[in-house]
Design an enzyme around this catalytic site. Sequence first.
Site, PDB file in Angstrom:
ATOM      1  N   ASN A 111      -4.833 -37.828  29.394  1.00 21.90           N
ATOM      2  CA  ASN A 111      -4.203 -39.037  29.834  1.00 21.90           C
ATOM      3  C   ASN A 111      -2.820 -39.329  29.079  1.00 21.90           C
ATOM      4  O   ASN A 111      -2.238 -38.443  28.235  1.00 21.90           O
ATOM      5  CB  ASN A 111      -5.155 -40.064  29.708  1.00 21.90           C
ATOM      6  CG  ASN A 111      -4.924 -41.210  30.722  1.00 21.90           C
ATOM      7  OD1 ASN A 111      -4.065 -41.512  31.039  1.00 21.90           O
ATOM      8  ND2 ASN A 111      -6.231 -41.900  31.323  1.00 21.90           N
ATOM      9  N   HIS A 137       0.744 -32.042   4.612  1.00 19.76           N
ATOM     10  CA  HIS A 137       1.803 -31.930   3.404  1.00 19.76           C
ATOM     11  C   HIS A 137       0.894 -32.227   2.242  1.00 19.76           C
ATOM     12  O   HIS A 137      -0.064 -32.943   2.299  1.00 19.76           O
ATOM     13  CB  HIS A 137       2.986 -32.879   3.278  1.00 19.76           C
ATOM     14  CG  HIS A 137       3.653 -32.892   4.613  1.00 19.76           C
ATOM     15  ND1 HIS A 137       4.548 -32.035   5.033  1.00 19.76           N
ATOM     16  CD2 HIS A 137       3.638 -33.800   5.688  1.00 19.76           C
ATOM     17  CE1 HIS A 137       5.053 -32.295   6.189  1.00 19.76           C
ATOM     18  NE2 HIS A 137       4.551 -33.285   6.568  1.00 19.76           N
ATOM     19  N   ARG A 193     -17.194 -41.681  11.596  1.00 20.09           N
ATOM     20  CA  ARG A 193     -18.333 -41.228  11.267  1.00 20.09           C
ATOM     21  C   ARG A 193     -19.623 -41.195  12.322  1.00 20.09           C
ATOM     22  O   ARG A 193     -19.377 -41.788  13.300  1.00 20.09           O
ATOM     23  CB  ARG A 193     -19.022 -42.213  10.263  1.00 20.09           C
ATOM     24  CG  ARG A 193     -18.329 -42.493   8.965  1.00 20.09           C
ATOM     25  CD  ARG A 193     -18.583 -41.245   7.988  1.00 20.09           C
ATOM     26  NE  ARG A 193     -17.686 -41.527   6.528  1.00 20.09           N
ATOM     27  CZ  ARG A 193     -16.789 -40.825   6.236  1.00 20.09           C
ATOM     28  NH1 ARG A 193     -16.380 -39.854   7.120  1.00 20.09           N
ATOM     29  NH2 ARG A 193     -16.002 -40.988   5.052  1.00 20.09           N
ATOM     30  N   THR A 206     -11.400 -37.545  10.273  1.00 23.41           N
ATOM     31  CA  THR A 206     -10.995 -36.602   9.075  1.00 23.41           C
ATOM     32  C   THR A 206     -11.791 -35.503   8.721  1.00 23.41           C
ATOM     33  O   THR A 206     -11.622 -34.853   7.952  1.00 23.41           O
ATOM     34  CB  THR A 206     -10.644 -37.604   7.991  1.00 23.41           C
ATOM     35  OG1 THR A 206     -12.015 -38.259   7.841  1.00 23.41           O
ATOM     36  CG2 THR A 206      -9.667 -38.705   7.965  1.00 23.41           C
TER      37      THR A 206
END
Length: 194
Positions: A84, A114, A189, A174
Amino acid sequence: MSTERERMLRGEPYDTRDAELLALAHRARALVAKFAASASTDLVARREILADLLGSVGEEMWIEPPFFVDYGAHVHIGDRTFVNVNCVFLDSAEIRIGTDGLIAPAVQLLTATHPVRASERILPPTGRRQDSPYRTFAKPITIGDRVWLGAGAIVMPGVTIGDDVTIGAGSLVTTDIPSGALAFGHPCRVQRML
């Protein structure tokens, strides 16, 4: 000797201002602009532009502009996946999206990263390769089949999302998410298995 692009795709530090990478980025920007300017009814032209821009495009895959990629060449999208508006795919490493996926508005897939420590991230003027003042490396993102990434989800470098997963809107992904999960949150989670 390795090129900066080869180093980048291996996950090693690379110079973001390398001439080959800049040329690839400028090419991607031109194709993205051409895609955005194309008529939504001209399906043949749009498919040709995406085939030039991306590493691979599946059958009946659809992207709604505006859409942004760093290089495009490292993005692979499977059959019948829908992307989208306002999605950003920073493909310094490969981004692989499976079949029958739903990528909601404003999703970001970010492979570049980084070092966390400023002393490692910012190169001293004498230690810089080329012109880049920052140390950059990338990790691939893999998204399985039949995945729905909710609006505004952000997927960070190195994440793998399994098949049949739903990621809630606004989630910050993550870590890897196993197949069959409903996951959401900051950080994202697993809430339950579907």
